[in-house]
Design a protein around this motif. Structure first.
Motif, short mmCIF file in Angstrom:
data_model
loop_
_atom_site.label_atom_id
_atom_site.label_comp_id
_atom_site.label_asym_id
_atom_site.label_seq_id
_atom_site.Cartn_x
_atom_site.Cartn_y
_atom_site.Cartn_z
N GLN A 126 3.99 8.85 8.38
CA GLN A 126 2.96 8.25 9.21
C GLN A 126 2.71 6.79 8.82
OE1 GLN A 126 1.07 9.29 11.89
NE2 GLN A 126 2.56 10.95 11.95
N CYS A 127 2.71 6.49 7.53
CA CYS A 127 2.53 5.10 7.09
C CYS A 127 3.71 4.25 7.54
CB CYS A 127 2.40 5.04 5.57
SG CYS A 127 0.84 5.67 4.95
N GLY A 128 4.90 4.81 7.53
CA GLY A 128 6.07 4.08 8.00
C GLY A 128 6.01 3.79 9.49
N ILE A 129 5.41 4.68 10.25
CA ILE A 129 5.24 4.45 11.69
C ILE A 129 4.14 3.42 11.92
CG2 ILE A 129 4.50 5.53 13.86
CD1 ILE A 129 5.82 8.13 12.82
N MET A 162 6.93 -3.57 7.26
CA MET A 162 6.59 -3.79 5.86
C MET A 162 6.78 -2.56 4.99
SD MET A 162 2.90 -5.36 6.00
CE MET A 162 3.05 -6.99 5.43
N PHE A 163 6.59 -1.41 5.55
CA PHE A 163 6.46 -0.22 4.73
C PHE A 163 7.81 0.34 4.27
CE2 PHE A 163 5.05 4.06 3.63
CZ PHE A 163 3.95 3.73 2.86
N ALA A 164 8.90 -0.26 4.67
CA ALA A 164 10.21 0.27 4.30
C ALA A 164 10.40 0.28 2.78
CB ALA A 164 11.31 -0.54 4.96
N ALA A 165 9.86 -0.70 2.08
CA ALA A 165 10.05 -0.78 0.63
C ALA A 165 8.88 -0.16 -0.14
CB ALA A 165 10.21 -2.24 0.21
N CYS A 166 7.88 0.35 0.56
CA CYS A 166 6.69 0.90 -0.09
C CYS A 166 6.74 2.42 -0.09
CB CYS A 166 5.44 0.42 0.62
SG CYS A 166 5.28 -1.36 0.66
N ALA A 211 2.86 -6.78 -1.84
CA ALA A 211 1.54 -6.16 -2.00
C ALA A 211 0.46 -7.01 -1.33
CB ALA A 211 1.22 -5.99 -3.48
N THR A 212 0.58 -8.33 -1.42
CA THR A 212 -0.39 -9.22 -0.78
C THR A 212 -0.31 -9.11 0.74
OG1 THR A 212 -0.21 -10.73 -2.64
CG2 THR A 212 -1.17 -11.60 -0.62
N LYS A 213 0.91 -9.08 1.27
CA LYS A 213 1.08 -8.94 2.72
C LYS A 213 0.56 -7.59 3.19
CE LYS A 213 5.08 -11.95 3.28
NZ LYS A 213 6.49 -12.00 3.66
N LEU A 214 0.85 -6.56 2.40
CA LEU A 214 0.41 -5.22 2.76
C LEU A 214 -1.12 -5.12 2.71
CD1 LEU A 214 1.41 -2.40 3.50
CD2 LEU A 214 1.52 -1.87 1.08
N LYS A 215 -1.73 -5.79 1.75
CA LYS A 215 -3.19 -5.76 1.62
C LYS A 215 -3.86 -6.33 2.87
CE LYS A 215 -4.98 -6.20 -2.41
NZ LYS A 215 -5.49 -6.66 -3.70
N GLN A 216 -3.22 -7.30 3.51
CA GLN A 216 -3.77 -7.87 4.74
C GLN A 216 -3.70 -6.88 5.90
OE1 GLN A 216 -1.36 -11.34 5.22
NE2 GLN A 216 -2.51 -12.55 3.73
N GLN A 217 -2.78 -5.94 5.82
CA GLN A 217 -2.60 -4.95 6.89
C GLN A 217 -3.34 -3.64 6.64
OE1 GLN A 217 -0.88 -5.57 9.78
NE2 GLN A 217 -0.77 -7.66 9.01
N LEU A 218 -4.06 -3.54 5.53
CA LEU A 218 -4.72 -2.28 5.19
C LEU A 218 -5.74 -1.81 6.23
CD1 LEU A 218 -5.17 -2.39 1.32
CD2 LEU A 218 -3.42 -1.25 2.69
#
Length: 171
Positions: A53-56, A61-65, A85-92
């Motif tokens: 679900q997170c990948g969808i 971005m989530f391919a490496a997480c 992590a910084t880019k992902l934090k903006q998308q939280l």
């Protein structure tokens, strides 16, 4: 019975062959056979579904997480480096609202930076080759050494070195 799919970091092959299905069935049977391992199967299924679900929700971005932990509404994600992590934090906020819309009770999301073990830099093995002059010099050195028990190992090593050079040059 619903078949669980572990496609993220578990590396399941998508061959569809009888062998891969038999191996996955044997692994599932093995895990169900032990009480302690069988208790982990629902958690693994839930984590795999949440990973999917997170990948969808964040496909680029989530391919490496990876999903590390999900308990009491707190989701912990891993990122391979601080920049991601910084880019992902903006998308939280976007991810959290998406997961809530998909019926996941996510109250908060944290990110941990974890450098993957498979990112180690592999240094290539250097391969040197002798010039004909160097091989000749080693050959002359082996002949010029005096016969003594101390020099036997050195003479053998020089002979092997010159022998390998001659073998490589004949190819």
């Amino acid at each position: 019975m619903r078949k669980l799919s572990f496609s993220s970091s578990f590396g399941q092959a998508k061959t569809g062959s009888k062998f891969s299905r038999a191996v996955s069935r044997d692994a599932s049977d093995f895990l169900r056979g032990d009480d302690k391992m069988a208790a982990l199967l629902p958690t693994l299924g839930r984590m795999a579904a949440l990973q999917k679900q997170c990948g969808i929700g964040l496909p680029s971005m989530f391919a490496a997480c990876e999903v590390l932990h999900f308990d009491a509404g707190q989701l912990v994600l891993s990122a391979p480096n601080a920049a991601l992590a910084t880019k992902l934090k903006q998308q939280l906020p976007k991810l959290q609202s998406y997961l809530l819309a998909e019926n996941w009770q996510v109250n908060g999301i944290r990110i941990k930076v974890q450098v993957s073990q498979n990112l180690k830099k592999i240094t290539p093995v250097k391969q040197f080759s002798l010039t004909p002059e160097a091989a000749s010099a080693f050959s002359n050195l082996a002949v010029s050494l005096e016969e003594s028990p101390r020099n036997e190992a050195l003479k053998a090593a020089l002979a092997a070195l010159v022998g390998r050079y001659k073998e490589q040059s004949n190819r």
